[in-house]
Scaffold this motif. Structure first.
Motif, PDB file in Angstrom:
ATOM      1  N   LYS A  28       0.827  -1.209   0.000  1.00 18.04           N
ATOM      2  CA  LYS A  28       0.000   0.000   0.000  1.00 18.04           C
ATOM      3  C   LYS A  28       0.864   1.263   0.000  1.00 18.04           C
ATOM      4  CE  LYS A  28      -4.205   1.560   2.268  1.00 18.04           C
ATOM      5  NZ  LYS A  28      -5.148   1.285   3.355  1.00 18.04           N
ATOM      6  N   ASP A  29       1.963   1.245   0.735  1.00 14.97           N
ATOM      7  CA  ASP A  29       2.841   2.406   0.785  1.00 14.97           C
ATOM      8  C   ASP A  29       3.557   2.612  -0.553  1.00 14.97           C
ATOM      9  OD1 ASP A  29       3.699   4.625   2.305  1.00 14.97           O
ATOM     10  OD2 ASP A  29       5.627   3.665   2.682  1.00 14.97           O
ATOM     11  N   LEU A  30       3.887   1.523  -1.226  1.00 15.85           N
ATOM     12  CA  LEU A  30       4.502   1.645  -2.549  1.00 15.85           C
ATOM     13  C   LEU A  30       3.526   2.308  -3.528  1.00 15.85           C
ATOM     14  CD1 LEU A  30       6.876   1.050  -4.467  1.00 15.85           C
ATOM     15  CD2 LEU A  30       5.750  -1.107  -4.997  1.00 15.85           C
ATOM     16  N   VAL A  31       2.268   1.909  -3.466  1.00 18.92           N
ATOM     17  CA  VAL A  31       1.250   2.521  -4.330  1.00 18.92           C
ATOM     18  C   VAL A  31       1.149   4.013  -4.030  1.00 18.92           C
ATOM     19  CG1 VAL A  31      -1.227   2.589  -4.831  1.00 18.92           C
ATOM     20  CG2 VAL A  31      -0.043   0.391  -4.692  1.00 18.92           C
ATOM     21  N   ARG A  32       1.141   4.371  -2.750  1.00 22.01           N
ATOM     22  CA  ARG A  32       1.096   5.792  -2.368  1.00 22.01           C
ATOM     23  C   ARG A  32       2.301   6.550  -2.915  1.00 22.01           C
ATOM     24  NH1 ARG A  32      -0.082   4.328   3.467  1.00 22.01           N
ATOM     25  NH2 ARG A  32      -2.338   4.124   3.526  1.00 22.01           N
ATOM     26  N   ARG A  41       4.466  10.365  -6.835  1.00 22.48           N
ATOM     27  CA  ARG A  41       5.419  10.662  -7.913  1.00 22.48           C
ATOM     28  C   ARG A  41       4.683  11.032  -9.190  1.00 22.48           C
ATOM     29  NH1 ARG A  41      10.847   9.292  -8.697  1.00 22.48           N
ATOM     30  NH2 ARG A  41      10.886   9.762  -6.490  1.00 22.48           N
ATOM     31  N   ARG A  42       3.603  10.294  -9.487  1.00 22.83           N
ATOM     32  CA  ARG A  42       2.801  10.593 -10.674  1.00 22.83           C
ATOM     33  C   ARG A  42       2.201  11.992 -10.585  1.00 22.83           C
ATOM     34  NH1 ARG A  42      -1.851   7.351 -10.454  1.00 22.83           N
ATOM     35  NH2 ARG A  42      -2.788   9.145  -9.503  1.00 22.83           N
ATOM     36  N   ALA A  89       4.634  18.435 -15.764  1.00 25.45           N
ATOM     37  CA  ALA A  89       4.203  18.445 -17.167  1.00 25.45           C
ATOM     38  C   ALA A  89       3.266  19.618 -17.424  1.00 25.45           C
ATOM     39  CB  ALA A  89       3.519  17.126 -17.515  1.00 25.45           C
ATOM     40  N   SER A  90       2.423  19.936 -16.469  1.00 19.36           N
ATOM     41  CA  SER A  90       1.507  21.069 -16.619  1.00 19.36           C
ATOM     42  C   SER A  90       2.281  22.388 -16.696  1.00 19.36           C
ATOM     43  CB  SER A  90       0.528  21.100 -15.437  1.00 19.36           C
ATOM     44  OG  SER A  90      -0.347  22.182 -15.551  1.00 19.36           O
TER      45      SER A  90
END
Length: 191
Positions: free
Chosen positions: A46-50, A55-56, A63-64
């Motif tokens: 779960k922490d890796l997903v966070r 990062r995304r 990018a914006s």
């Protein structure tokens, strides 16, 4: 209450270590990952997903900013060329004789290229539609076909892999009962 600077730094360090271990192929339930302070395999996952979502989000923000900066540059370039592309100006011969008023076609081309670049940058162009058609432009058949129908198609179209001058009638047909078919091909290759 938001995390303190120290807690944020500790979380970032733990996530960086987690990412390094996962990149090395270490499974979530490995002691090296659990020793980072995770209570379970699920907590580490779960922490890796966070971390990846964070990062995304950072990349999306970067990018914006990039798109905005590029848009401003395109605006400046467009402004510099716009008048030449839209307002006629006097044209003279080599002898300095007045020939008439014309717009600058190079400036028009530049404006079009700038507009195309902006459309690509912002995703303004409509997606290109493609359509697949069957034989003679008719409907494309998507159902299962029999082996006989496939062989008829091969005979009609010809074998694309047949060497020039080779007879396509016998070689192109696939016979599921011919166990030696692959062996015949290998013997022909000299194997």
């Amino acid at each position: 209450m938001p995390a303190s600077k120290a807690q944020q730094a500790e979380t970032a360090e733990r996530r960086a270590a987690l990412i390094r271990l996962r990149l090395a192929g270490v499974p979530f339930d490995d002691d090296r990952i659990l020793s980072l302070g995770y209570a379970s395999r699920g907590a580490a996952s779960k922490d890796l997903v966070r971390a990846l979502e964070e990062r995304r989000d950072e990349q999306d923000a970067a990018a914006s900013v990039y798109r905005q900066q590029e848009n401003e540059r395109l605006d400046a370039l467009l402004e510099a060329v716009w008048d030449k592309a839209t307002k006629p100006s006097p044209v003279y011969s080599k002898d300095r004789e007045y020939l008439g008023d014309e717009i600058d076609l190079k400036a028009v081309d530049t404006v079009l290229k700038l507009m195309d670049r902006r459309a690509k940058l912002l995703g303004l162009d409509m997606p290109v539609k493609t359509e697949l058609a069957g034989p003679g432009g008719g409907a494309l058949r998507l159902s299962a076909v029999s082996l006989a129908e496939l062989n008829d198609l091969i005979n009609t179209a010809g074998d694309p892999n047949a060497p020039d001058g080779a007879s396509e009638d016998d070689d192109a047909l696939y016979d599921p009962n011919d166990d030696d078919q692959d062996d015949d091909e290998e013997e022909g290759d000299g194997h």
